[in-house]
Design a protein around this motif. Sequence first.
Motif, PDB file in Angstrom:
ATOM      1  N   PHE A  81       0.836  -1.195   0.000  1.00 31.19           N
ATOM      2  CA  PHE A  81       0.000   0.000   0.000  1.00 31.19           C
ATOM      3  C   PHE A  81       0.875   1.251   0.000  1.00 31.19           C
ATOM      4  N   VAL A  82       0.627   2.112  -0.971  1.00 29.19           N
ATOM      5  CA  VAL A  82       1.361   3.362  -1.121  1.00 29.19           C
ATOM      6  C   VAL A  82       0.441   4.500  -0.686  1.00 29.19           C
ATOM      7  N   GLY A  83       0.952   5.365   0.180  1.00 26.17           N
ATOM      8  CA  GLY A  83       0.176   6.514   0.631  1.00 26.17           C
ATOM      9  C   GLY A  83      -0.230   7.384  -0.550  1.00 26.17           C
ATOM     10  N   PRO A  84      -1.421   7.973  -0.479  1.00 27.50           N
ATOM     11  CA  PRO A  84      -1.918   8.770  -1.614  1.00 27.50           C
ATOM     12  C   PRO A  84      -0.954   9.849  -2.108  1.00 27.50           C
ATOM     13  N   ALA A  85      -0.232  10.504  -1.232  1.00 26.76           N
ATOM     14  CA  ALA A  85       0.698  11.558  -1.653  1.00 26.76           C
ATOM     15  C   ALA A  85       1.872  11.008  -2.468  1.00 26.76           C
ATOM     16  N   TYR A  86       2.105   9.701  -2.419  1.00 23.04           N
ATOM     17  CA  TYR A  86       3.240   9.082  -3.109  1.00 23.04           C
ATOM     18  C   TYR A  86       2.810   8.229  -4.301  1.00 23.04           C
ATOM     19  N   GLN A  87       1.513   8.129  -4.536  1.00 18.22           N
ATOM     20  CA  GLN A  87       1.032   7.332  -5.662  1.00 18.22           C
ATOM     21  C   GLN A  87       1.390   7.997  -6.976  1.00 18.22           C
ATOM     22  N   GLY A  88       1.593   7.179  -8.002  1.00 14.13           N
ATOM     23  CA  GLY A  88       1.915   7.701  -9.328  1.00 14.13           C
ATOM     24  C   GLY A  88       3.357   8.116  -9.507  1.00 14.13           C
ATOM     25  N   GLN A  89       4.244   7.703  -8.585  1.00 14.95           N
ATOM     26  CA  GLN A  89       5.658   8.079  -8.662  1.00 14.95           C
ATOM     27  C   GLN A  89       6.581   6.857  -8.761  1.00 14.95           C
ATOM     28  N   SER A  90       6.015   5.729  -9.189  1.00 10.53           N
ATOM     29  CA  SER A  90       6.762   4.464  -9.360  1.00 10.53           C
ATOM     30  C   SER A  90       7.240   3.849  -8.055  1.00 10.53           C
ATOM     31  N   LEU A  91       6.683   4.283  -6.928  1.00  8.52           N
ATOM     32  CA  LEU A  91       7.062   3.674  -5.653  1.00  8.52           C
ATOM     33  C   LEU A  91       6.587   2.229  -5.577  1.00  8.52           C
ATOM     34  N   GLY A  92       5.411   1.930  -6.101  1.00  9.37           N
ATOM     35  CA  GLY A  92       4.936   0.542  -6.135  1.00  9.37           C
ATOM     36  C   GLY A  92       5.905  -0.347  -6.886  1.00  9.37           C
ATOM     37  N   ARG A  93       6.415   0.140  -7.993  1.00 12.99           N
ATOM     38  CA  ARG A  93       7.381  -0.633  -8.791  1.00 12.99           C
ATOM     39  C   ARG A  93       8.669  -0.864  -7.992  1.00 12.99           C
ATOM     40  N   LYS A  94       9.095   0.151  -7.245  1.00 14.44           N
ATOM     41  CA  LYS A  94      10.294   0.009  -6.415  1.00 14.44           C
ATOM     42  C   LYS A  94      10.055  -1.040  -5.303  1.00 14.44           C
ATOM     43  N   LEU A  95       8.871  -1.004  -4.701  1.00  9.14           N
ATOM     44  CA  LEU A  95       8.542  -1.992  -3.665  1.00  9.14           C
ATOM     45  C   LEU A  95       8.454  -3.399  -4.249  1.00  9.14           C
ATOM     46  N   LEU A  96       7.929  -3.516  -5.451  1.00  8.77           N
ATOM     47  CA  LEU A  96       7.857  -4.821  -6.089  1.00  8.77           C
ATOM     48  C   LEU A  96       9.252  -5.339  -6.433  1.00  8.77           C
ATOM     49  N   ALA A  97      10.127  -4.472  -6.887  1.00  5.43           N
ATOM     50  CA  ALA A  97      11.514  -4.877  -7.162  1.00  5.43           C
ATOM     51  C   ALA A  97      12.181  -5.359  -5.874  1.00  5.43           C
ATOM     52  N   PHE A  98      11.928  -4.654  -4.769  1.00  7.35           N
ATOM     53  CA  PHE A  98      12.455  -5.087  -3.476  1.00  7.35           C
ATOM     54  C   PHE A  98      11.883  -6.458  -3.104  1.00  7.35           C
ATOM     55  N   THR A  99      10.593  -6.651  -3.328  1.00  7.64           N
ATOM     56  CA  THR A  99       9.951  -7.941  -3.033  1.00  7.64           C
ATOM     57  C   THR A  99      10.647  -9.057  -3.794  1.00  7.64           C
ATOM     58  N   ARG A 100      11.001  -8.790  -5.036  1.00  6.98           N
ATOM     59  CA  ARG A 100      11.660  -9.826  -5.848  1.00  6.98           C
ATOM     60  C   ARG A 100      13.071 -10.131  -5.347  1.00  6.98           C
ATOM     61  N   THR A 101      13.691  -9.225  -4.609  1.00  9.48           N
ATOM     62  CA  THR A 101      14.980  -9.554  -3.993  1.00  9.48           C
ATOM     63  C   THR A 101      14.777 -10.469  -2.786  1.00  9.48           C
ATOM     64  N   GLN A 102      13.632 -10.342  -2.133  1.00 11.48           N
ATOM     65  CA  GLN A 102      13.325 -11.162  -0.961  1.00 11.48           C
ATOM     66  C   GLN A 102      12.790 -12.541  -1.351  1.00 11.48           C
ATOM     67  N   MET A 103      12.078 -12.591  -2.473  1.00 13.98           N
ATOM     68  CA  MET A 103      11.481 -13.839  -2.979  1.00 13.98           C
ATOM     69  C   MET A 103      11.788 -13.919  -4.473  1.00 13.98           C
ATOM     70  N   PRO A 104      13.033 -14.282  -4.825  1.00 16.84           N
ATOM     71  CA  PRO A 104      13.472 -14.153  -6.216  1.00 16.84           C
ATOM     72  C   PRO A 104      12.885 -15.169  -7.198  1.00 16.84           C
ATOM     73  N   ASP A 105      12.340 -16.274  -6.720  1.00 19.73           N
ATOM     74  CA  ASP A 105      11.880 -17.307  -7.643  1.00 19.73           C
ATOM     75  C   ASP A 105      10.378 -17.323  -7.881  1.00 19.73           C
ATOM     76  N   GLU A 106       9.598 -16.999  -6.839  1.00 20.09           N
ATOM     77  CA  GLU A 106       8.148 -17.035  -6.998  1.00 20.09           C
ATOM     78  C   GLU A 106       7.479 -16.135  -5.963  1.00 20.09           C
ATOM     79  N   ILE A 107       6.364 -15.552  -6.378  1.00 16.48           N
ATOM     80  CA  ILE A 107       5.582 -14.679  -5.505  1.00 16.48           C
ATOM     81  C   ILE A 107       4.106 -14.950  -5.774  1.00 16.48           C
ATOM     82  N   ASP A 108       3.362 -15.156  -4.718  1.00 18.19           N
ATOM     83  CA  ASP A 108       1.910 -15.266  -4.808  1.00 18.19           C
ATOM     84  C   ASP A 108       1.308 -14.039  -4.144  1.00 18.19           C
TER      85      ASP A 108
END
Length: 154
Positions: A81-108
């Motif tokens: 969840f991205v706070g409304p003031a930060y939406q639309g600035q690719s923060l979700g994409r950055k968080l997803l990239a971080f998620t893929r470092t934590q779970m590099p093979d599969e994510i549900d």
Amino acid sequence: MPDLIIRPARVDEYDEIARVWMESWVSTGLAQASDFLLANLRARVRREIEDGWSLFVADDQGTIAAMLALHLPKHYLDMLFVGPAYQGQSLGRKLLAFTRTQMPDEIDLRCVRENEKAWRWYEREGFVFEKEEVEPSNGFVMKYYRWERKGSSP
């Protein structure tokens, strides 16, 4: 957002994390902000951590811009969840990239069907729709998705 960092959440931030979660959820149009909702999310943060969440925040020089909850043993992205003031600035994409470092093979993950903006974004990010089911605890129809790193399937 140049100084924004993703880091583990601290216990003293749980109430603020719940507020960011509520504001982001309300921004979808699927709920109204209320003291009741905020109290439920505050309690849920603590309960979910006890049940195995690894909780991270996007920290913008001391302001919590977003929250990310992963259940690493289950390869599950539980909340992003991205706070409304930060939406639309690719923060979700950055968080997803971080998620893929934590779970590099599969994510549900799962997403509320009525939150079309979110599930369409996950689809653009390479997640594959698997099924829909009603969540008994809240009555929402949930869309279930999976992502696998290319070459990681048996």
